[in-house]
Design a protein around this motif. Structure first.
Motif, PDB file in Angstrom:
ATOM      1  N   VAL A   1     -51.227 -20.386   6.986  1.00 24.32           N
ATOM      2  CA  VAL A   1     -50.381 -19.896   5.898  1.00 24.32           C
ATOM      3  C   VAL A   1     -48.936 -20.062   6.348  1.00 24.32           C
ATOM      4  N   GLU A   2     -48.283 -21.116   5.862  1.00 20.89           N
ATOM      5  CA  GLU A   2     -46.952 -21.496   6.356  1.00 20.89           C
ATOM      6  C   GLU A   2     -46.243 -22.303   5.273  1.00 20.89           C
TER       7      GLU A   2
ATOM      8  N   LEU B   1     -53.878 -18.124  10.680  1.00 24.13           N
ATOM      9  CA  LEU B   1     -52.546 -18.191  11.285  1.00 24.13           C
ATOM     10  C   LEU B   1     -51.551 -17.903  10.175  1.00 24.13           C
ATOM     11  N   LEU B   2     -50.826 -16.811  10.286  1.00 28.12           N
ATOM     12  CA  LEU B   2     -50.027 -16.305   9.168  1.00 28.12           C
ATOM     13  C   LEU B   2     -48.545 -16.227   9.502  1.00 28.12           C
TER      14      LEU B   2
ATOM     15  N   LEU C   1     -42.823 -15.952   3.794  1.00 28.70           N
ATOM     16  CA  LEU C   1     -43.401 -16.720   2.690  1.00 28.70           C
ATOM     17  C   LEU C   1     -42.519 -16.606   1.450  1.00 28.70           C
ATOM     18  N   PRO C   2     -42.573 -17.592   0.546  1.00 31.05           N
ATOM     19  CA  PRO C   2     -41.649 -17.608  -0.596  1.00 31.05           C
ATOM     20  C   PRO C   2     -41.970 -16.600  -1.686  1.00 31.05           C
TER      21      PRO C   2
ATOM     22  N   CYS D   1     -49.245 -22.534   1.305  1.00 32.09           N
ATOM     23  CA  CYS D   1     -47.834 -22.255   1.573  1.00 32.09           C
ATOM     24  C   CYS D   1     -47.328 -20.983   0.909  1.00 32.09           C
ATOM     25  N   THR D   2     -48.211 -20.214   0.274  1.00 34.39           N
ATOM     26  CA  THR D   2     -47.788 -18.960  -0.353  1.00 34.39           C
ATOM     27  C   THR D   2     -48.765 -17.846   0.003  1.00 34.39           C
TER      28      THR D   2
END
Length: 227
Positions: free
Chosen positions: A6-7, A46-47, A51-52, A31-32
């Motif tokens: 998660v990136e 993996l966090l 995040l946007p 990505c969110t």
């Protein structure tokens, strides 16, 4: 092992996915935070926290409320508060960017050793693959196109050091300090000799490029050299 990454930063995602793949991990990327919460449960998360759409700490809290999936925070936030809150919300570990892929892999393996049921998870293969070159770090063995290449101890150490920093320019001083532990007093002629030896043995499959007056970078060459 299947990892959920998660990136939102593509400049982080590319090298990280390639690095994890070399160690035998399958990676699904979102990505969110919303996409992370909608994803199926995988073997490990993996966090990133920045995040946007949703704060990563809220994602961490929600993921932990839903399952016991191993979860490692990877974040540029290095304050003590963020670390403590992330761990208290249920993260199994907290790793601050930038980091080396080897450290991340070690943390992932440690989390699975501690995690209930972790013994049943398939471990990553021993061989790390860089194009035509395969490296077995535990056995200190290197293979080029399937054939073992004999390396001296310092040649192997230099190969491992540069392969952990693929495509990054590393100064002579840093290499000498880390590989030879010279504390700046060793002769860089020793480095030149070992670089030349590796170039000869690896046949440009892993090219070691020299930037005059600065240092070296290692680049993977996937194709066979032209005749």
């Amino acid at each position: 092992m299947h990892v959920l990454l998660v990136e939102d930063d593509p400049y982080v995602v590319g090298p990280l996915r390639r690095g994890l793949a070399r160690y035998g991990y399958d990676v699904s990327w979102v990505c969110t935070g919303e996409a992370a919460l909608a994803s199926p449960t995988l073997d490990l998360v993996l966090l990133d926290l920045g995040l946007p759409d949703v704060d990563g700490l809220d994602v961490c809290r929600e993921l932990r409320a839903r399952s016991d999936v191993p979860l490692i925070v990877i974040s540029g936030r290095d304050s003590e508060v963020d670390r403590v809150v992330g761990l208290e919300l249920g993260a199994d570990d907290y790793l601050v960017k930038p980091f080396l892929i080897r450290e991340l892999i070690a943390r992932m393996r440690a989390v699975h050793r501690r995690h209930p049921g972790g013994k049943g998870v398939a471990v990553a293969p021993r061989l790390e693959v860089y194009g035509r070159v395969a490296v077995d770090r535990r056995a200190h063995r290197v293979f080029l196109d399937g054939t073992e290449v004999p390396l001296r101890p310092k040649e192997f150490a230099l190969l491992v050091f540069l392969s952990d920093r693929l495509e990054a320019l590393v100064t002579r001083e840093v290499i000498m300090d880390c590989v030879w532990d010279s504390n700046g007093f060793g002769s860089t002629r020793t480095l030149d000799v070992h670089v030349a030896a590796l170039r000869g043995k690896l046949k440009d499959a892993l090219a070691i490029e020299c930037v005059r007056g600065v240092g070296f970078r290692m680049v993977v060459r996937t194709a066979l050299p032209s005749a």
